[in-house]
Motif scaffolding. Structure first.
Motif, PDB file in Angstrom:
ATOM      1  N   PHE A   1     -16.001   1.878   3.888  1.00  0.00           N
ATOM      2  CA  PHE A   1     -16.047   0.929   4.587  1.00  0.00           C
ATOM      3  C   PHE A   1     -14.907   1.106   5.084  1.00  0.00           C
ATOM      4  CE2 PHE A   1     -18.909  -0.260   1.219  1.00  0.00           C
ATOM      5  CZ  PHE A   1     -20.313  -0.659   2.501  1.00  0.00           C
ATOM      6  N   PHE A   2     -13.580   1.770   5.323  1.00  0.00           N
ATOM      7  CA  PHE A   2     -12.633   2.066   5.881  1.00  0.00           C
ATOM      8  C   PHE A   2     -12.209   2.740   6.130  1.00  0.00           C
ATOM      9  CE2 PHE A   2     -12.449  -1.224   2.337  1.00  0.00           C
ATOM     10  CZ  PHE A   2     -11.733  -2.348   2.858  1.00  0.00           C
ATOM     11  N   SER A   3     -11.286   3.315   7.194  1.00  0.00           N
ATOM     12  CA  SER A   3     -10.989   4.608   7.742  1.00  0.00           C
ATOM     13  C   SER A   3      -9.477   5.361   6.824  1.00  0.00           C
ATOM     14  CB  SER A   3     -10.568   4.449   9.480  1.00  0.00           C
ATOM     15  OG  SER A   3      -9.316   3.696   9.051  1.00  0.00           O
ATOM     16  N   ALA A   4      -9.888   6.696   7.555  1.00  0.00           N
ATOM     17  CA  ALA A   4      -8.984   7.255   6.200  1.00  0.00           C
ATOM     18  C   ALA A   4      -7.646   6.652   6.734  1.00  0.00           C
ATOM     19  CB  ALA A   4      -8.725   9.360   6.381  1.00  0.00           C
ATOM     20  N   ALA A   5      -7.313   6.237   7.445  1.00  0.00           N
ATOM     21  CA  ALA A   5      -5.479   5.552   8.084  1.00  0.00           C
ATOM     22  C   ALA A   5      -5.258   4.246   6.967  1.00  0.00           C
ATOM     23  CB  ALA A   5      -5.053   5.133   9.310  1.00  0.00           C
ATOM     24  N   GLU A   6      -6.575   4.202   7.129  1.00  0.00           N
ATOM     25  CA  GLU A   6      -6.702   2.204   6.949  1.00  0.00           C
ATOM     26  C   GLU A   6      -6.368   2.372   4.990  1.00  0.00           C
ATOM     27  OE1 GLU A   6      -8.926  -0.966   8.939  1.00  0.00           O
ATOM     28  OE2 GLU A   6      -9.728   0.785   7.809  1.00  0.00           O
ATOM     29  N   ILE A   7      -6.931   3.577   4.737  1.00  0.00           N
ATOM     30  CA  ILE A   7      -6.783   3.501   3.150  1.00  0.00           C
ATOM     31  C   ILE A   7      -5.503   4.339   2.540  1.00  0.00           C
ATOM     32  CG2 ILE A   7      -7.576   5.387   0.994  1.00  0.00           C
ATOM     33  CD1 ILE A   7     -10.106   4.987   2.544  1.00  0.00           C
ATOM     34  N   ARG A   8      -5.339   4.973   3.557  1.00  0.00           N
ATOM     35  CA  ARG A   8      -3.834   5.450   3.409  1.00  0.00           C
ATOM     36  C   ARG A   8      -3.185   4.829   3.523  1.00  0.00           C
ATOM     37  NH1 ARG A   8      -4.199   9.411   6.848  1.00  0.00           N
ATOM     38  NH2 ARG A   8      -3.070   8.238   8.611  1.00  0.00           N
ATOM     39  N   ASP A   9      -3.012   4.127   4.747  1.00  0.00           N
ATOM     40  CA  ASP A   9      -1.987   2.614   4.862  1.00  0.00           C
ATOM     41  C   ASP A   9      -2.026   1.070   3.098  1.00  0.00           C
ATOM     42  OD1 ASP A   9      -1.155   3.853   6.913  1.00  0.00           O
ATOM     43  OD2 ASP A   9      -1.959   2.243   8.083  1.00  0.00           O
ATOM     44  N   LEU A  10      -3.053   1.557   3.048  1.00  0.00           N
ATOM     45  CA  LEU A  10      -3.264   0.347   1.725  1.00  0.00           C
ATOM     46  C   LEU A  10      -2.285   1.367   0.646  1.00  0.00           C
ATOM     47  CD1 LEU A  10      -4.143  -2.055   0.243  1.00  0.00           C
ATOM     48  CD2 LEU A  10      -6.025  -1.035  -0.205  1.00  0.00           C
ATOM     49  N   HIS A  11      -2.724   2.185   0.584  1.00  0.00           N
ATOM     50  CA  HIS A  11      -2.051   3.014  -0.652  1.00  0.00           C
ATOM     51  C   HIS A  11      -0.414   2.959  -0.668  1.00  0.00           C
ATOM     52  CE1 HIS A  11      -5.669   5.287  -1.823  1.00  0.00           C
ATOM     53  NE2 HIS A  11      -5.579   4.934  -2.763  1.00  0.00           N
ATOM     54  N   ARG A  12      -0.121   3.511   0.589  1.00  0.00           N
ATOM     55  CA  ARG A  12       1.600   3.373   1.198  1.00  0.00           C
ATOM     56  C   ARG A  12       2.268   2.015   0.570  1.00  0.00           C
ATOM     57  NH1 ARG A  12       5.488   6.311   0.383  1.00  0.00           N
ATOM     58  NH2 ARG A  12       7.195   6.060   2.621  1.00  0.00           N
ATOM     59  N   GLU A  13       1.275   0.981   1.246  1.00  0.00           N
ATOM     60  CA  GLU A  13       1.548  -0.501   1.360  1.00  0.00           C
ATOM     61  C   GLU A  13       2.059  -0.681  -1.217  1.00  0.00           C
ATOM     62  OE1 GLU A  13       0.212  -4.626   2.118  1.00  0.00           O
ATOM     63  OE2 GLU A  13      -0.168  -3.172   3.237  1.00  0.00           O
ATOM     64  N   GLU A  14       0.756  -0.653  -1.175  1.00  0.00           N
ATOM     65  CA  GLU A  14       0.480  -1.119  -2.189  1.00  0.00           C
ATOM     66  C   GLU A  14       1.510  -0.013  -3.353  1.00  0.00           C
ATOM     67  OE1 GLU A  14      -1.420  -3.164  -4.594  1.00  0.00           O
ATOM     68  OE2 GLU A  14      -1.303  -3.670  -2.134  1.00  0.00           O
ATOM     69  N   GLY A  15       2.509   1.297  -2.760  1.00  0.00           N
ATOM     70  CA  GLY A  15       2.696   2.137  -3.800  1.00  0.00           C
ATOM     71  C   GLY A  15       4.522   1.570  -3.556  1.00  0.00           C
ATOM     72  N   MET A  16       4.485   1.251  -2.261  1.00  0.00           N
ATOM     73  CA  MET A  16       5.634   0.639  -2.108  1.00  0.00           C
ATOM     74  C   MET A  16       6.322  -0.720  -2.764  1.00  0.00           C
ATOM     75  SD  MET A  16       7.626   3.127  -0.750  1.00  0.00           S
ATOM     76  CE  MET A  16       9.289   2.622   0.044  1.00  0.00           C
ATOM     77  N   GLN A  17       4.993  -1.378  -2.475  1.00  0.00           N
ATOM     78  CA  GLN A  17       5.731  -2.515  -3.895  1.00  0.00           C
ATOM     79  C   GLN A  17       5.798  -2.139  -5.325  1.00  0.00           C
ATOM     80  OE1 GLN A  17       2.270  -5.145  -3.126  1.00  0.00           O
ATOM     81  NE2 GLN A  17       3.179  -6.629  -3.131  1.00  0.00           N
ATOM     82  N   ALA A  18       4.978  -1.264  -5.728  1.00  0.00           N
ATOM     83  CA  ALA A  18       5.870  -1.145  -6.991  1.00  0.00           C
ATOM     84  C   ALA A  18       6.658  -0.773  -6.956  1.00  0.00           C
ATOM     85  CB  ALA A  18       4.558  -0.167  -7.388  1.00  0.00           C
ATOM     86  N   LEU A  19       7.220   0.128  -6.022  1.00  0.00           N
ATOM     87  CA  LEU A  19       9.039   0.941  -6.317  1.00  0.00           C
ATOM     88  C   LEU A  19       9.752  -0.258  -5.769  1.00  0.00           C
ATOM     89  CD1 LEU A  19       8.077   4.249  -4.699  1.00  0.00           C
ATOM     90  CD2 LEU A  19       7.885   3.883  -7.404  1.00  0.00           C
TER      91      LEU A  19
END
Length: 141
Positions: free
Chosen positions: A48-66
């Protein structure tokens, strides 16, 4: 110069890891790599999501954790590089440490994982086992 990876999952207390890094930084020059490992999405979700959207979501979640660790290191004046990867936690941490030739792996949360509750060991024990199996000489703190 000591090369250190600090694996942060965003759920634990960072004080132990932070104190360790500050102590090392006082003794010698250290290169700190903050690492967050995001779990991969299932194929059903990825449809349901593009590769770019998934990449951006992972990055956003990861940076929030960091973010708390980044803030602590910046306030202490300790330079660092931030990394967000996707994969299985222990395997990705050890692979990263090998690729970057890290001298030490610091786990930001020494707590027990879901796998530990199933008798499969904590992330720390999994990291130690995988590092040993890869014949990678690296201290896990």
């Amino acid at each position: 110069m000591k090369n250190i990876v600090v694996a942060i999952d965003g759920t634990g207390n960072l004080q132990r890891a932070f104190d360790h890094i500050v102590e090392l930084h006082r003794k010698e020059t250290v290169r700190v790599h903050l690492l967050n490992v995001q779990p991969p999405f299932t194929r059903d979700i990825c449809r349901f999501f593009s590769a770019a959207e998934i990449r951006d979501l992972h990055r956003e979640e990861g940076m929030q954790a960091l973010a708390p660790a980044i803030r602590m290191l910046e306030e202490a004046g300790i330079p660092h590089r931030d990394h967000v990867l996707v994969g299985h936690k222990a395997e990705t941490i050890v692979s990263f440490a090998c690729d970057y030739r890290c001298d030490q792996i610091v786990l930001g949360d020494p707590g027990r994982s879901m796998f530990a509750g199933l008798g499969l060991g904590s992330i720390g024990s999994q990291v130690r086992h995988l590092a040993s199996a890869a014949r990678f000489v690296c201290e896990v703190v």
